[in-house]
Scaffold this motif. Structure first.
Motif, PDB file in Angstrom:
ATOM      1  N   TRP A  84       0.751  -1.213  -0.066  1.00  0.00           N
ATOM      2  CA  TRP A  84       0.055   0.081   0.102  1.00  0.00           C
ATOM      3  C   TRP A  84       0.977   1.326  -0.319  1.00  0.00           C
ATOM      4  CZ3 TRP A  84      -5.095  -0.675  -0.551  1.00  0.00           C
ATOM      5  CH2 TRP A  84      -5.634  -2.032  -0.315  1.00  0.00           C
ATOM      6  N   GLY A  85       0.304   2.342  -0.686  1.00  0.00           N
ATOM      7  CA  GLY A  85       1.203   3.625  -0.613  1.00  0.00           C
ATOM      8  C   GLY A  85       0.790   4.260   0.610  1.00  0.00           C
ATOM      9  N   ILE A  86      -0.510   4.312   1.208  1.00  0.00           N
ATOM     10  CA  ILE A  86      -0.631   4.863   2.540  1.00  0.00           C
ATOM     11  C   ILE A  86      -1.568   3.984   3.218  1.00  0.00           C
ATOM     12  CG2 ILE A  86      -2.485   6.167   1.460  1.00  0.00           C
ATOM     13  CD1 ILE A  86      -1.953   8.377   3.329  1.00  0.00           C
ATOM     14  N   ILE A  87      -1.598   3.773   4.427  1.00  0.00           N
ATOM     15  CA  ILE A  87      -2.348   2.989   5.449  1.00  0.00           C
ATOM     16  C   ILE A  87      -2.787   3.966   6.608  1.00  0.00           C
ATOM     17  CG2 ILE A  87      -2.322   0.909   7.014  1.00  0.00           C
ATOM     18  CD1 ILE A  87      -0.200  -0.357   5.220  1.00  0.00           C
ATOM     19  N   VAL A  88      -4.266   3.915   6.702  1.00  0.00           N
ATOM     20  CA  VAL A  88      -4.831   4.587   7.736  1.00  0.00           C
ATOM     21  C   VAL A  88      -5.499   3.441   8.896  1.00  0.00           C
ATOM     22  CG1 VAL A  88      -6.407   6.455   8.321  1.00  0.00           C
ATOM     23  CG2 VAL A  88      -5.286   6.394   6.013  1.00  0.00           C
ATOM     24  N   THR A  89      -5.011   3.875  10.027  1.00  0.00           N
ATOM     25  CA  THR A  89      -5.794   3.148  11.189  1.00  0.00           C
ATOM     26  C   THR A  89      -7.245   3.232  11.249  1.00  0.00           C
ATOM     27  OG1 THR A  89      -5.600   4.614  12.855  1.00  0.00           O
ATOM     28  CG2 THR A  89      -3.710   3.168  12.230  1.00  0.00           C
ATOM     29  N   GLY A  90      -7.934   2.336  11.849  1.00  0.00           N
ATOM     30  CA  GLY A  90      -9.167   2.613  12.171  1.00  0.00           C
ATOM     31  C   GLY A  90      -9.125   3.768  13.387  1.00  0.00           C
ATOM     32  N   ASN A  91     -10.282   4.312  13.610  1.00  0.00           N
ATOM     33  CA  ASN A  91     -10.566   5.477  14.442  1.00  0.00           C
ATOM     34  C   ASN A  91     -10.030   5.081  16.049  1.00  0.00           C
ATOM     35  OD1 ASN A  91     -13.982   5.302  14.347  1.00  0.00           O
ATOM     36  ND2 ASN A  91     -12.726   3.697  15.495  1.00  0.00           N
ATOM     37  N   ILE A  92      -8.922   6.145  16.264  1.00  0.00           N
ATOM     38  CA  ILE A  92      -8.315   6.090  17.673  1.00  0.00           C
ATOM     39  C   ILE A  92      -8.954   7.304  18.289  1.00  0.00           C
ATOM     40  CG2 ILE A  92      -6.125   6.578  18.936  1.00  0.00           C
ATOM     41  CD1 ILE A  92      -4.738   5.448  16.467  1.00  0.00           C
ATOM     42  N   ILE A  93      -9.636   6.938  19.460  1.00  0.00           N
ATOM     43  CA  ILE A  93     -10.459   7.832  20.328  1.00  0.00           C
ATOM     44  C   ILE A  93      -9.790   8.738  21.010  1.00  0.00           C
ATOM     45  CG2 ILE A  93     -12.468   7.937  21.854  1.00  0.00           C
ATOM     46  CD1 ILE A  93     -13.131   6.678  18.981  1.00  0.00           C
ATOM     47  N   VAL A  94     -10.055  10.052  20.909  1.00  0.00           N
ATOM     48  CA  VAL A  94      -9.232  11.134  21.829  1.00  0.00           C
ATOM     49  C   VAL A  94     -10.103  11.369  22.874  1.00  0.00           C
ATOM     50  CG1 VAL A  94      -8.237  11.918  19.672  1.00  0.00           C
ATOM     51  CG2 VAL A  94     -10.367  13.127  20.510  1.00  0.00           C
ATOM     52  N   ASP A  95     -11.158  10.852  23.451  1.00  0.00           N
ATOM     53  CA  ASP A  95     -12.178  11.168  24.476  1.00  0.00           C
ATOM     54  C   ASP A  95     -12.617   9.955  25.063  1.00  0.00           C
ATOM     55  OD1 ASP A  95     -13.830  11.660  26.441  1.00  0.00           O
ATOM     56  OD2 ASP A  95     -14.773  13.431  25.454  1.00  0.00           O
ATOM     57  N   PRO A  96     -11.901   9.247  26.042  1.00  0.00           N
ATOM     58  CA  PRO A  96     -12.199   7.836  26.447  1.00  0.00           C
ATOM     59  C   PRO A  96     -13.860   7.684  26.951  1.00  0.00           C
ATOM     60  CG  PRO A  96     -10.879   8.933  28.035  1.00  0.00           C
ATOM     61  CD  PRO A  96     -11.131   9.839  27.014  1.00  0.00           C
ATOM     62  N   THR A  97     -14.524   9.086  27.249  1.00  0.00           N
ATOM     63  CA  THR A  97     -15.945   9.004  27.538  1.00  0.00           C
ATOM     64  C   THR A  97     -16.953   8.882  26.392  1.00  0.00           C
ATOM     65  OG1 THR A  97     -16.401  11.412  27.535  1.00  0.00           O
ATOM     66  CG2 THR A  97     -15.389  10.481  29.655  1.00  0.00           C
ATOM     67  N   HIS A  98     -16.345   9.007  25.071  1.00  0.00           N
ATOM     68  CA  HIS A  98     -17.215   8.978  23.805  1.00  0.00           C
ATOM     69  C   HIS A  98     -16.186   8.182  23.032  1.00  0.00           C
ATOM     70  CE1 HIS A  98     -18.417  12.876  25.446  1.00  0.00           C
ATOM     71  NE2 HIS A  98     -19.398  12.803  24.615  1.00  0.00           N
ATOM     72  N   LEU A  99     -17.048   6.677  22.892  1.00  0.00           N
ATOM     73  CA  LEU A  99     -16.408   5.779  22.165  1.00  0.00           C
ATOM     74  C   LEU A  99     -17.320   5.239  20.649  1.00  0.00           C
ATOM     75  CD1 LEU A  99     -15.305   3.151  24.830  1.00  0.00           C
ATOM     76  CD2 LEU A  99     -13.805   4.989  23.787  1.00  0.00           C
ATOM     77  N   GLU A 100     -16.741   5.027  19.600  1.00  0.00           N
ATOM     78  CA  GLU A 100     -17.550   4.677  18.337  1.00  0.00           C
ATOM     79  C   GLU A 100     -17.945   3.067  18.866  1.00  0.00           C
ATOM     80  OE1 GLU A 100     -17.499   1.907  14.803  1.00  0.00           O
ATOM     81  OE2 GLU A 100     -15.877   1.940  16.427  1.00  0.00           O
ATOM     82  N   ALA A 101     -16.937   2.155  19.827  1.00  0.00           N
ATOM     83  CA  ALA A 101     -17.490   1.037  20.094  1.00  0.00           C
ATOM     84  C   ALA A 101     -16.441   0.520  21.104  1.00  0.00           C
ATOM     85  CB  ALA A 101     -17.440   0.028  19.054  1.00  0.00           C
TER      86      ALA A 101
END
Length: 469
Positions: free
Chosen positions: A72-89
């Protein structure tokens, strides 16, 4: 038997293999393929102690190591959360201070902080094949489930009740105070500094799909009358202030990227005309890469809505073509629905700089190598979750679950099943039915990450064909 693939017209794939220098950092992408962000949910999870949650695990290291080897030319991680009180999952990676935690500190080291050591290992895994490795930083805002946050922060108090919001309960949001906005900005900047020290090449701000930064951008969710509401410049202020903070706190090599919605498919939503204005604003604040996507939890748009886009494969190609002429220096990538080399090359010829691939990257972690070195002309065509359909509201959801099942297999060092094989898909669908039944009754402590493939013996990663009898 070899997998069944989407068919492409005969076309020279070499433009996809050309390098791409970035305008505001010194990084050079080795090719035009982006592995886009997908939710992994493989990090540690302890709902009683955020200090023990959100740390990259060996599964994540193995998953990104295999992608790192994929060309791959560029790899992007899944979301890294910047507020532990608000999670995607639950199971998200987390990188933020909380009332019970002092993480992350810019002065931390691998010797004293296992979290930092884990992020260092993750960066090394993702970069080991030469890709530019970015961390996607995210704050879900109102798109946090009620069970995790009853009163999430957002631009305004518009609750998510439609689309996915009609299927699952989300908290009633409150408008962010100026103090909260200041803390949100600081969290993003602090995370960028931390990740640069850990060895990441840069970050991508997630300002699409209805998450917090998109909630500020969109007039459907931003009803503010202060300096963060009203005009587009005001609605984008949170993003541009974060960008300025990141640029001021990181080195000249650090890559700054963003994912935005080209369109929301909503009445009075963030439309393509405003997206064109936005990209010019983003260039002023030195974003290297702009990834164009679309859709929100309220109005999912990760499928074809009309025949003209189905013929061209990319869900958002028509909107991207309205946006790209306004971009002068930043590099633009288009994500969503692209499955053949012909469509990929067409995207470059339309003025885009590269293509983003999500679900295909999970089925084929080495897809760029398959295309550039082995001459493959199309991605594997799955028996379920096919993107080459009109009105595929249910198809995209099944396809996303299939990608999650593939990621789970790769993270366990198993070869992902061939999604064009009937027996393999039968095994996936059995696991999918169990996952759907378990989701609404899961406990707070449980990380229901992805579908387990049923009744199919796993093969070690890299073993494509079953061993001879």
């Amino acid at each position: 038997m070899p997998p069944t693939r989407y068919t492409s017209r005969a076309v020279d794939a070499s433009p996809l293999g050309s390098s791409l220098p970035l305008p505001f950092s010194s990084a050079v992408l080795p090719n035009r393929f982006m592995k886009v962000a997908m939710t992994e949910r493989f990090a540690t999870w302890d709902p009683d102690d955020m200090n023990l949650s959100g740390i990259p695990t060996q599964q994540l290291l193995d998953l990104y190591g295999h992608w790192g080897d994929g060309g791959w030319g560029i790899i992007v991680t899944g979301n890294i959360i910047v507020d532990p009180t608000h999670l995607e999952a639950p199971g998200n990676m987390i990188l933020a201070p909380s009332p019970s935690s002092s993480l992350p500190s810019p002065n931390t080291s691998a010797d004293t902080d296992p979290r930092f050591a884990a992020y260092q290992k993750l960066a090394a895994a993702g970069k080991r094949g030469g890709a530019v490795f970015l961390a996607q930083l995210n704050h879900p805002g109102r798109q946090t489930e009620f069970a995790l946050q009853e009163n999430p922060v957002s631009a305004s108090d518009v609750q998510l009740t439609k689309g996915i919001g009609a299927l699952y309960a989300f908290g009633k949001p409150h408008p962010a105070s100026l103090d909260e906005i200041a803390h949100i900005k600081a969290a993003f900047v602090r995370a960028a500094v931390y990740l640069e020290k850990a060895g990441f090449d840069g970050i991508q701000l997630h300002a699409a799909h209805g998450y917090l930064l998109a909630q500020f951008l969109s007039p459907t969710t931003n009803l503010r009358t202060d300096s963060y509401g009203g005009s587009l410049a005001n609605r984008a202020r949170l993003i541009t202030e974060i960008a300025d903070g990141v640029r001021g706190a990181t080195g000249p090599d650090f890559v700054l990227a963003i994912k935005i919605n080209s369109v929301e498919f909503q009445d009075a939503g963030f439309a393509a005309e405003e997206a064109a204005q936005l990209v010019s604003l983003l260039e002023m604040h030195r974003f290297d890469i702009i990834e164009l996507s679309g859709g929100t939890y309220e109005a999912p748009a990760w499928h074809h809505k009309k025949e003209s886009t189905r013929r061209r494969e990319a869900f958002f190609i028509e909107f991207a073509e309205l946006v790209v002429p306004h971009v002068k220096r930043a590099r633009t990538f288009l994500t969503g629905g692209i499955r053949t080399v012909g469509a990929m090359v067409d995207a470059l010829e339309s003025g885009l700089d590269g293509v983003g691939l999500g679900r295909p990257s999970a089925a084929e972690p080495k897809l760029p190598i398959e295309i550039l070195r082995s001459g493959k002309k199309g991605c594997i065509k799955p028996l379920v979750g096919d993107t080459d359909v009109l009105g595929g509201e249910e198809s995209w959801a099944v396809g996303a679950s299939l990608a999650g099942a593939h990621m789970l297999q790769i993270s366990l060092n198993q070869q992902p099943i061939d999604p064009s094989d009937g027996a393999s898909i039968d095994g996936f669908l059995k696991g999918f039915d169990k996952w759907v039944a378990a989701f609404p009754v899961r406990s707070k402590r449980e990380v229901l990450d992805h579908v387990r493939i049923e009744s199919i013996d796993p093969r070690p990663y890299g073993v494509v064909e079953p061993p001879a009898a």
